[in-house]
Design a protein around this motif. Structure first.
Motif, PDB file in Angstrom:
ATOM      1  N   ASP A   1      41.275   0.267  73.881  1.00 56.55           N
ATOM      2  CA  ASP A   1      40.468  -0.443  74.909  1.00 56.55           C
ATOM      3  C   ASP A   1      41.529  -1.483  75.705  1.00 56.55           C
ATOM      4  OD1 ASP A   1      38.131  -1.842  76.224  1.00 56.55           O
ATOM      5  OD2 ASP A   1      38.051  -3.334  74.902  1.00 56.55           O
ATOM      6  N   MET A   2      42.571  -1.819  75.428  1.00 56.79           N
ATOM      7  CA  MET A   2      43.489  -2.227  75.836  1.00 56.79           C
ATOM      8  C   MET A   2      44.193  -1.429  76.974  1.00 56.79           C
ATOM      9  SD  MET A   2      45.056  -4.173  72.621  1.00 56.79           S
ATOM     10  CE  MET A   2      46.458  -5.340  73.318  1.00 56.79           C
ATOM     11  N   CYS A   3      44.381  -0.165  76.570  1.00 55.02           N
ATOM     12  CA  CYS A   3      45.116   0.818  77.455  1.00 55.02           C
ATOM     13  C   CYS A   3      44.326   1.478  78.477  1.00 55.02           C
ATOM     14  CB  CYS A   3      45.365   1.941  76.531  1.00 55.02           C
ATOM     15  SG  CYS A   3      46.505   1.641  75.324  1.00 55.02           S
ATOM     16  N   ARG A   4      42.768   1.384  78.223  1.00 54.67           N
ATOM     17  CA  ARG A   4      41.887   2.054  79.298  1.00 54.67           C
ATOM     18  C   ARG A   4      41.676   0.785  80.401  1.00 54.67           C
ATOM     19  NH1 ARG A   4      38.447   2.211  74.393  1.00 54.67           N
ATOM     20  NH2 ARG A   4      36.614   0.734  74.647  1.00 54.67           N
ATOM     21  N   THR A   5      41.669  -0.241  79.811  1.00 59.84           N
ATOM     22  CA  THR A   5      41.595  -1.526  80.931  1.00 59.84           C
ATOM     23  C   THR A   5      42.778  -1.398  81.871  1.00 59.84           C
ATOM     24  OG1 THR A   5      40.209  -2.743  79.239  1.00 59.84           O
ATOM     25  CG2 THR A   5      41.230  -3.798  81.214  1.00 59.84           C
ATOM     26  N   ALA A   6      43.869  -1.164  81.356  1.00 64.91           N
ATOM     27  CA  ALA A   6      44.891  -1.103  82.225  1.00 64.91           C
ATOM     28  C   ALA A   6      44.804  -0.040  83.325  1.00 64.91           C
ATOM     29  CB  ALA A   6      46.535  -0.856  81.463  1.00 64.91           C
ATOM     30  N   VAL A   7      44.254   1.105  82.810  1.00 62.59           N
ATOM     31  CA  VAL A   7      44.166   2.210  83.816  1.00 62.59           C
ATOM     32  C   VAL A   7      42.976   1.845  84.808  1.00 62.59           C
ATOM     33  CG1 VAL A   7      43.324   4.773  84.053  1.00 62.59           C
ATOM     34  CG2 VAL A   7      45.055   3.806  82.044  1.00 62.59           C
ATOM     35  N   ASN A   8      41.847   1.311  84.293  1.00 63.43           N
ATOM     36  CA  ASN A   8      40.815   0.645  85.125  1.00 63.43           C
ATOM     37  C   ASN A   8      41.206  -0.177  86.393  1.00 63.43           C
ATOM     38  OD1 ASN A   8      39.203   2.235  83.398  1.00 63.43           O
ATOM     39  ND2 ASN A   8      38.463   0.206  82.459  1.00 63.43           N
ATOM     40  N   VAL A   9      42.096  -1.096  85.856  1.00 65.87           N
ATOM     41  CA  VAL A   9      42.867  -1.896  86.935  1.00 65.87           C
ATOM     42  C   VAL A   9      43.650  -1.260  87.790  1.00 65.87           C
ATOM     43  CG1 VAL A   9      44.273  -3.702  87.017  1.00 65.87           C
ATOM     44  CG2 VAL A   9      42.714  -3.944  85.230  1.00 65.87           C
ATOM     45  N   TYR A  10      44.511  -0.370  87.482  1.00 65.75           N
ATOM     46  CA  TYR A  10      45.325   0.459  88.429  1.00 65.75           C
ATOM     47  C   TYR A  10      44.744   1.185  89.350  1.00 65.75           C
ATOM     48  CZ  TYR A  10      49.391   2.929  89.978  1.00 65.75           C
ATOM     49  OH  TYR A  10      50.485   3.574  90.625  1.00 65.75           O
ATOM     50  N   GLY A  11      43.356   2.036  89.024  1.00 65.86           N
ATOM     51  CA  GLY A  11      42.587   2.658  89.851  1.00 65.86           C
ATOM     52  C   GLY A  11      42.089   1.730  90.873  1.00 65.86           C
ATOM     53  N   ASP A  12      41.582   0.773  90.460  1.00 67.60           N
ATOM     54  CA  ASP A  12      41.238  -0.182  91.481  1.00 67.60           C
ATOM     55  C   ASP A  12      42.280  -0.714  92.587  1.00 67.60           C
ATOM     56  OD1 ASP A  12      38.780  -0.359  90.187  1.00 67.60           O
ATOM     57  OD2 ASP A  12      38.918  -2.375  89.324  1.00 67.60           O
ATOM     58  N   GLY A  13      43.316  -0.970  92.186  1.00 68.96           N
ATOM     59  CA  GLY A  13      44.467  -1.134  93.074  1.00 68.96           C
ATOM     60  C   GLY A  13      44.786  -0.030  94.145  1.00 68.96           C
ATOM     61  N   CYS A  14      44.884   1.221  93.329  1.00 64.15           N
ATOM     62  CA  CYS A  14      45.149   2.342  94.207  1.00 64.15           C
ATOM     63  C   CYS A  14      43.987   2.713  95.496  1.00 64.15           C
ATOM     64  CB  CYS A  14      45.307   3.442  93.226  1.00 64.15           C
ATOM     65  SG  CYS A  14      46.778   3.499  92.254  1.00 64.15           S
ATOM     66  N   GLY A  15      42.700   2.246  94.743  1.00 64.40           N
ATOM     67  CA  GLY A  15      41.375   2.496  95.662  1.00 64.40           C
ATOM     68  C   GLY A  15      41.821   1.528  97.029  1.00 64.40           C
ATOM     69  N   ALA A  16      42.388   0.231  96.646  1.00 60.17           N
ATOM     70  CA  ALA A  16      42.339  -0.523  98.017  1.00 60.17           C
ATOM     71  C   ALA A  16      43.538  -0.270  98.773  1.00 60.17           C
ATOM     72  CB  ALA A  16      42.882  -2.244  97.195  1.00 60.17           C
ATOM     73  N   VAL A  17      44.780   0.112  98.029  1.00 55.24           N
ATOM     74  CA  VAL A  17      45.934   0.725  99.005  1.00 55.24           C
ATOM     75  C   VAL A  17      45.738   1.974  99.638  1.00 55.24           C
ATOM     76  CG1 VAL A  17      48.249   1.915  98.759  1.00 55.24           C
ATOM     77  CG2 VAL A  17      47.460  -0.139  97.346  1.00 55.24           C
ATOM     78  N   VAL A  18      44.594   2.804  99.265  1.00 55.12           N
ATOM     79  CA  VAL A  18      44.517   3.897 100.064  1.00 55.12           C
ATOM     80  C   VAL A  18      43.525   3.802 101.087  1.00 55.12           C
ATOM     81  CG1 VAL A  18      43.432   6.159  99.968  1.00 55.12           C
ATOM     82  CG2 VAL A  18      45.042   5.659  98.057  1.00 55.12           C
ATOM     83  N   ILE A  19      42.432   3.007 100.730  1.00 55.44           N
ATOM     84  CA  ILE A  19      41.605   2.719 101.805  1.00 55.44           C
ATOM     85  C   ILE A  19      42.213   1.747 102.940  1.00 55.44           C
ATOM     86  CG2 ILE A  19      39.414   1.491 102.399  1.00 55.44           C
ATOM     87  CD1 ILE A  19      39.270   3.827 100.777  1.00 55.44           C
ATOM     88  N   GLY A  20      43.125   0.864 102.588  1.00 62.25           N
ATOM     89  CA  GLY A  20      43.913   0.090 103.499  1.00 62.25           C
ATOM     90  C   GLY A  20      44.574   1.119 104.296  1.00 62.25           C
ATOM     91  N   ARG A  21      45.385   1.871 103.888  1.00 63.98           N
ATOM     92  CA  ARG A  21      46.314   2.923 104.734  1.00 63.98           C
ATOM     93  C   ARG A  21      45.121   3.662 105.509  1.00 63.98           C
ATOM     94  NH1 ARG A  21      51.147   2.948 105.768  1.00 63.98           N
ATOM     95  NH2 ARG A  21      51.458   5.185 105.602  1.00 63.98           N
TER      96      ARG A  21
END
Length: 416
Positions: free
Chosen positions: A384-404
């Motif tokens: 659960d701790m590991c998959r939450t970190a992946v969830n958070v990183y996916g959200d951040g990557c989405g913001a960066v890609v959409i911003g670009r």
């Protein structure tokens, strides 16, 4: 010392202390108290931060075309990454075959015939009876109740509607609405900054408590399943998301990892994507340089529906249990598992024992008994701790890609 180094050091010390301190000691109790305070502080800012960020972001879209463009791009990106995560989990379990021991299904070794009644009763009491319920919960009959219960799906949808129509109010009345919510958002960001000053202490307390309670036994049972799932999560975070950042976003994946380090460590320690949202917003705005216009829309939406790590875990768990029962699943059944993992991962936010509930839906769809959920509990906490970190990183990557894609050229160009 920079915040991410403070959190990293606290994380390492917490593992060491947690292994040495017994769970019946005063140190354990103190860690539980301090960790609980930190979690409460994070949860305190989540709802007002989500509401004000979404409404403020939506109200700045005077052009309906720009809003629809960002919305479509965000949904396409989140859906695509979730599908890629699920397929990665499916491939890892098929490759490693953790449910097969010495060429035989591991049903008897795992004791799958026991403990079914209590788990079935627990899962059936959850409020996710079918896939349609995911869409039903989008339209909340009571936004105040949704806020009190942290029902992010209903809250995000209501906030989006509120912001869209606030942008259309002409004259002084509309400006008052926009200024008010922008002020609320700024206030919440300052409160969040205050909470994050305590992050190293909170992370230390939470992780020390977790390791003191479970010790090394948290990763001994179901070792093959644990490492297969962990490998899938790492592959998705380091390979899949890096390729998307480099090819679509045209940014450095290494710089993205550095910018997101505080959010990743916070997500790992708290096991809460929604609870980590304040830290994620801070990382994307001040460390990655993504505009408030993009982060205010993509990140709260991502915290509600974009759970790549959760989707990967659900698919891997269902396939592992199928192997343990000795079932040979055809391609059609595996496709059903993939589809169900994608959809349910988007609708379990805010539901207690969310992953167990979602896995129960998948098991029911392919005809597997719910008793298999019991064997997952041995490794569920660490994963659960590991998959939450992946969830958070996916959200951040989405913001960066959409911003670009929206033409923001200075993303990830600042020194860290």
């Amino acid at each position: 010392m920079k915040s991410h180094w403070q959190i990293a050091i606290a994380l390492g010390l917490a593992v060491l202390v947690g292994m040495l301190v017994p769970s019946d000691s005063r140190v354990f109790a103190a860690c539980g108290f301090v960790g609980g305070l930190f979690l409460n502080a994070l949860k305190m800012v989540v709802v007002p931060l989500i509401v004000s960020s979404i409404i403020s972001a939506m109200s700045t879209f005077g052009d309906a075309g720009a809003l629809s463009r960002i919305g479509v791009r965000t949904m396409l990106f989140y859906t695509a990454t979730t599908v890629l995560a699920v397929v990665t989990g499916l491939a890892m379990v098929n490759l490693v075959e953790p449910g097969i021991v010495d060429g035989r299904p591991a049903r008897e070794l795992l004791g799958l015939a026991s403990g079914a009644g209590q788990l079935s009763e627990h899962v059936s009491s959850a409020k996710l009876s079918d896939v349609g319920d995911v869409f039903y919960r989008l339209v909340t009959p009571n936004p105040i109740k949704a806020a009190a219960e942290s029902d992010l799906l209903g809250l995000v949808f209501f906030s989006m509607l509120f912001g869209i129509f606030a942008a259309r109010i002409p004259g002084a009345a509309g400006q008052v609405q926009r200024d008010f919510w922008a002020g609320v958002r700024e206030t919440m960001m300052h409160i969040t900054a205050l909470v994050m000053r305590c992050a190293p202490v909170g992370v230390f307390a939470l992780v020390a408590k977790a390791f003191s309670a479970t010790g090394a036994d948290a990763i001994r049972p179901l070792a093959l399943f644990f490492f297969a799932t962990l490998g899938g999560l790492l592959f998705h975070l380091l390979v899949t998301m890096s390729l998307l950042l480099a090819v679509i976003g045209r940014v450095s994946p290494l710089r993205m990892l550095r910018a997101m380090t505080p959010a990743l460590l916070t997500g790992f320690s708290t096991s809460s994507s929604a609870g980590t949202l304040p830290v994620t917003l801070d990382c994307l705005r001040h460390r990655a340089g993504v505009s408030e216009r993009v982060t205010g829309f993509t990140l709260p939406l991502g915290a509600a529906i974009n759970l790549d790590g959760t989707a990967l875990y659900e698919c891997a768990a269902a396939m592992f249990l199928a192997q343990a029962y000795g079932l040979q699943l055809d391609l059609v059944t595996q496709f059903v598992i993939v589809a169900m993992a994608v959809v349910t991962s988007m609708g379990v936010t805010g539901i207690p024992s969310a992953s167990l509930v979602a896995i129960a839906v998948i098991l029911g769809a392919v005809g597997l008994p719910l008793e298999g959920l019991g064997v997952l509990l041995a490794v569920d906490r660490v994963l659960d701790m590991c998959r939450t970190a992946v969830n958070v990183y996916g959200d951040g990557c989405g913001a960066v890609v959409i911003g670009r894609l929206e033409g923001e050229s200075d993303i990830l160009s600042r020194p860290l």
